[in-house]
Design a protein around this motif. Structure first.
Motif, PDB file in Angstrom:
ATOM      1  N   ALA A   1     -30.643 -27.018  13.022  1.00  0.00           N
ATOM      2  CA  ALA A   1     -31.933 -26.396  12.749  1.00  0.00           C
ATOM      3  C   ALA A   1     -31.839 -24.881  12.646  1.00  0.00           C
ATOM      4  O   ALA A   1     -32.730 -24.245  12.092  1.00  0.00           O
ATOM      5  N   ASN A   2     -30.781 -24.285  13.179  1.00  0.00           N
ATOM      6  CA  ASN A   2     -30.641 -22.831  13.105  1.00  0.00           C
ATOM      7  C   ASN A   2     -29.170 -22.451  13.023  1.00  0.00           C
ATOM      8  O   ASN A   2     -28.275 -23.246  13.360  1.00  0.00           O
ATOM      9  N   LEU A   3     -28.932 -21.231  12.589  1.00  0.00           N
ATOM     10  CA  LEU A   3     -27.572 -20.763  12.345  1.00  0.00           C
ATOM     11  C   LEU A   3     -26.772 -20.657  13.636  1.00  0.00           C
ATOM     12  O   LEU A   3     -25.581 -20.983  13.674  1.00  0.00           O
ATOM     13  N   GLU A   4     -27.406 -20.204  14.706  1.00  0.00           N
ATOM     14  CA  GLU A   4     -26.682 -20.028  15.965  1.00  0.00           C
ATOM     15  C   GLU A   4     -26.117 -21.347  16.466  1.00  0.00           C
ATOM     16  O   GLU A   4     -24.984 -21.411  16.956  1.00  0.00           O
ATOM     17  N   ALA A   5     -26.888 -22.426  16.338  1.00  0.00           N
ATOM     18  CA  ALA A   5     -26.413 -23.744  16.766  1.00  0.00           C
ATOM     19  C   ALA A   5     -25.243 -24.212  15.906  1.00  0.00           C
ATOM     20  O   ALA A   5     -24.285 -24.805  16.405  1.00  0.00           O
ATOM     21  N   ALA A   6     -25.312 -23.948  14.605  1.00  0.00           N
ATOM     22  CA  ALA A   6     -24.231 -24.350  13.712  1.00  0.00           C
ATOM     23  C   ALA A   6     -22.946 -23.600  14.027  1.00  0.00           C
ATOM     24  O   ALA A   6     -21.857 -24.184  14.040  1.00  0.00           O
ATOM     25  N   ILE A   7     -23.057 -22.301  14.301  1.00  0.00           N
ATOM     26  CA  ILE A   7     -21.871 -21.501  14.632  1.00  0.00           C
ATOM     27  C   ILE A   7     -21.267 -21.964  15.945  1.00  0.00           C
ATOM     28  O   ILE A   7     -20.039 -22.046  16.101  1.00  0.00           O
ATOM     29  N   SER A   8     -22.113 -22.302  16.913  1.00  0.00           N
ATOM     30  CA  SER A   8     -21.624 -22.772  18.206  1.00  0.00           C
ATOM     31  C   SER A   8     -20.861 -24.088  18.068  1.00  0.00           C
ATOM     32  O   SER A   8     -19.844 -24.305  18.734  1.00  0.00           O
ATOM     33  N   ALA A   9     -21.318 -24.971  17.184  1.00  0.00           N
ATOM     34  CA  ALA A   9     -20.685 -26.284  17.013  1.00  0.00           C
ATOM     35  C   ALA A   9     -19.492 -26.257  16.069  1.00  0.00           C
ATOM     36  O   ALA A   9     -18.684 -27.195  16.065  1.00  0.00           O
ATOM     37  N   ALA A  10     -19.369 -25.198  15.254  1.00  0.00           N
ATOM     38  CA  ALA A  10     -18.327 -25.145  14.233  1.00  0.00           C
ATOM     39  C   ALA A  10     -16.942 -25.018  14.857  1.00  0.00           C
ATOM     40  O   ALA A  10     -16.772 -24.460  15.938  1.00  0.00           O
ATOM     41  N   ARG A  11     -15.965 -25.545  14.142  1.00  0.00           N
ATOM     42  CA  ARG A  11     -14.571 -25.379  14.512  1.00  0.00           C
ATOM     43  C   ARG A  11     -13.965 -24.260  13.678  1.00  0.00           C
ATOM     44  O   ARG A  11     -14.454 -23.958  12.592  1.00  0.00           O
ATOM     45  N   PRO A  12     -12.898 -23.613  14.156  1.00  0.00           N
ATOM     46  CA  PRO A  12     -12.261 -22.549  13.368  1.00  0.00           C
ATOM     47  C   PRO A  12     -11.913 -23.025  11.964  1.00  0.00           C
ATOM     48  O   PRO A  12     -11.343 -24.102  11.787  1.00  0.00           O
ATOM     49  N   GLY A  13     -12.309 -22.232  10.963  1.00  0.00           N
ATOM     50  CA  GLY A  13     -12.048 -22.587   9.574  1.00  0.00           C
ATOM     51  C   GLY A  13     -13.167 -23.328   8.892  1.00  0.00           C
ATOM     52  O   GLY A  13     -13.093 -23.574   7.682  1.00  0.00           O
ATOM     53  N   ASP A  14     -14.231 -23.687   9.619  1.00  0.00           N
ATOM     54  CA  ASP A  14     -15.340 -24.427   9.017  1.00  0.00           C
ATOM     55  C   ASP A  14     -16.153 -23.551   8.072  1.00  0.00           C
ATOM     56  O   ASP A  14     -16.171 -22.324   8.178  1.00  0.00           O
ATOM     57  N   THR A  15     -16.854 -24.221   7.150  1.00  0.00           N
ATOM     58  CA  THR A  15     -17.792 -23.568   6.243  1.00  0.00           C
ATOM     59  C   THR A  15     -19.205 -24.002   6.608  1.00  0.00           C
ATOM     60  O   THR A  15     -19.455 -25.189   6.797  1.00  0.00           O
ATOM     61  N   ILE A  16     -20.112 -23.030   6.719  1.00  0.00           N
ATOM     62  CA  ILE A  16     -21.508 -23.320   7.046  1.00  0.00           C
ATOM     63  C   ILE A  16     -22.372 -22.983   5.837  1.00  0.00           C
ATOM     64  O   ILE A  16     -22.393 -21.842   5.383  1.00  0.00           O
ATOM     65  N   LEU A  17     -23.074 -23.990   5.314  1.00  0.00           N
ATOM     66  CA  LEU A  17     -23.969 -23.805   4.177  1.00  0.00           C
ATOM     67  C   LEU A  17     -25.389 -23.634   4.710  1.00  0.00           C
ATOM     68  O   LEU A  17     -25.914 -24.516   5.393  1.00  0.00           O
TER      69      LEU A  17
END
Length: 262
Positions: free
Chosen positions: A90-106
């Motif tokens: 739902a928000n960018l901060e949550a996506a960054i927290s869950a992302a693994r190194p090298g991931d792409t966030i759209l």
């Protein structure tokens, strides 16, 4: 990697071109359709998220599922229909927290996404999902030091980042690439405190001098519009502005430059 991605794209396109209308599920048409999901997903990972990975998602339902799989990129949607859908936040901060190194966030276009003092400590790529950078807006409210703070090698592209007071991007360390973006500091009597880009990084003196593209800490800006603020770039470390180029259009100015150790 760019050459390898281009080769993969050409081979995938050739395979898709051999597929007749209505035969997307037939594995006998092209050898690529006989590959299992894991192998196809690994091939797709070599493609640039936009436009290549987006384009192959239109080939058939199976390719759409694999090209949009959260293993390849995460998505930020303001209105989530299914909160259990993996890889959607739902928000960018949550996506960054869950992302693994090298991931792409759209980041989905439309509306404003809140970005206040978000630290990024792992290599990530942030991409705006609209056709133009001003389709996807990250807004940083007054009282925040920055919208995004980078402590690792990252890339942002096709985004508008807007701040009321403070800076759009705070570069602490790593190689930061900003491409096809709009950085806006709101006009304000205190705009002398605002800077689109601030870097506090230092160069690495322990190693012999190298070209800027190989430097451990640097900022590279390309095709980016910068508006407002006292200066486009402010540095408090030993990095300096280099290779500045600007193109004037009827409505705006687009910049190319690098910030690195001389």
């Amino acid at each position: 990697m760019a050459t390898e991605g281009a080769t993969v794209k050409r081979r995938l396109t050739d395979g898709a071109a051999a597929l007749p209308v209505g035969a997307a599920s037939s594995s006998a048409v092209s050898p690529i359709y006989s590959l299992d999901d894991g192998c196809l997903m690994h091939i797709f990972s070599f493609l640039a998220p936009i436009p290549d990975r987006y384009s192959i998602a239109l080939v058939c339902q199976r390719w759409h599922y694999l090209a949009c799989h959260p293993r390849l990129w995460l998505r930020v949607e303001r209105s989530i229909k299914n909160i259990s859908e993996p890889g959607v936040f739902a928000n960018l901060e949550a996506a960054i927290s869950a992302a693994r190194p090298g991931d792409t966030i759209l980041i989905a276009p439309g509306g404003n996404h809140i970005a206040c003092n978000i630290q990024i400590k792992k290599p990530l790529c942030l991409i705006g999902g609209g056709k133009l950078p001003d389709d996807t807006v990250l807004t940083c409210s007054r009282g925040s030091e920055s919208a995004l703070e980078f402590l690792s090698t990252c890339k942002i592209t096709n985004l508008t980042i807007r701040t009321e007071l403070g800076c759009c991007l705070l570069h602490r360390s790593g190689r930061l690439t900003i491409e096809g973006c709009i950085l806006q500091c709101e006009e304000d009597p205190l705009d002398y405190l605002s800077f689109p880009i601030i870097s506090t990084a230092n160069g690495c003196d322990a190693f012999p001098p190298q070209p800027i593209k190989h430097s451990s800490n640097s900022v590279t800006v390309a095709r980016t519009r910068i508006e407002g603020g006292a200066k486009a770039v402010w540095t408090s470390g030993n990095l300096v502005l280099q290779r500045v180029r600007a193109i004037y259009s009827r409505t705006s100015i687009f910049f190319w430059f690098e910030v690195g150790k001389q």
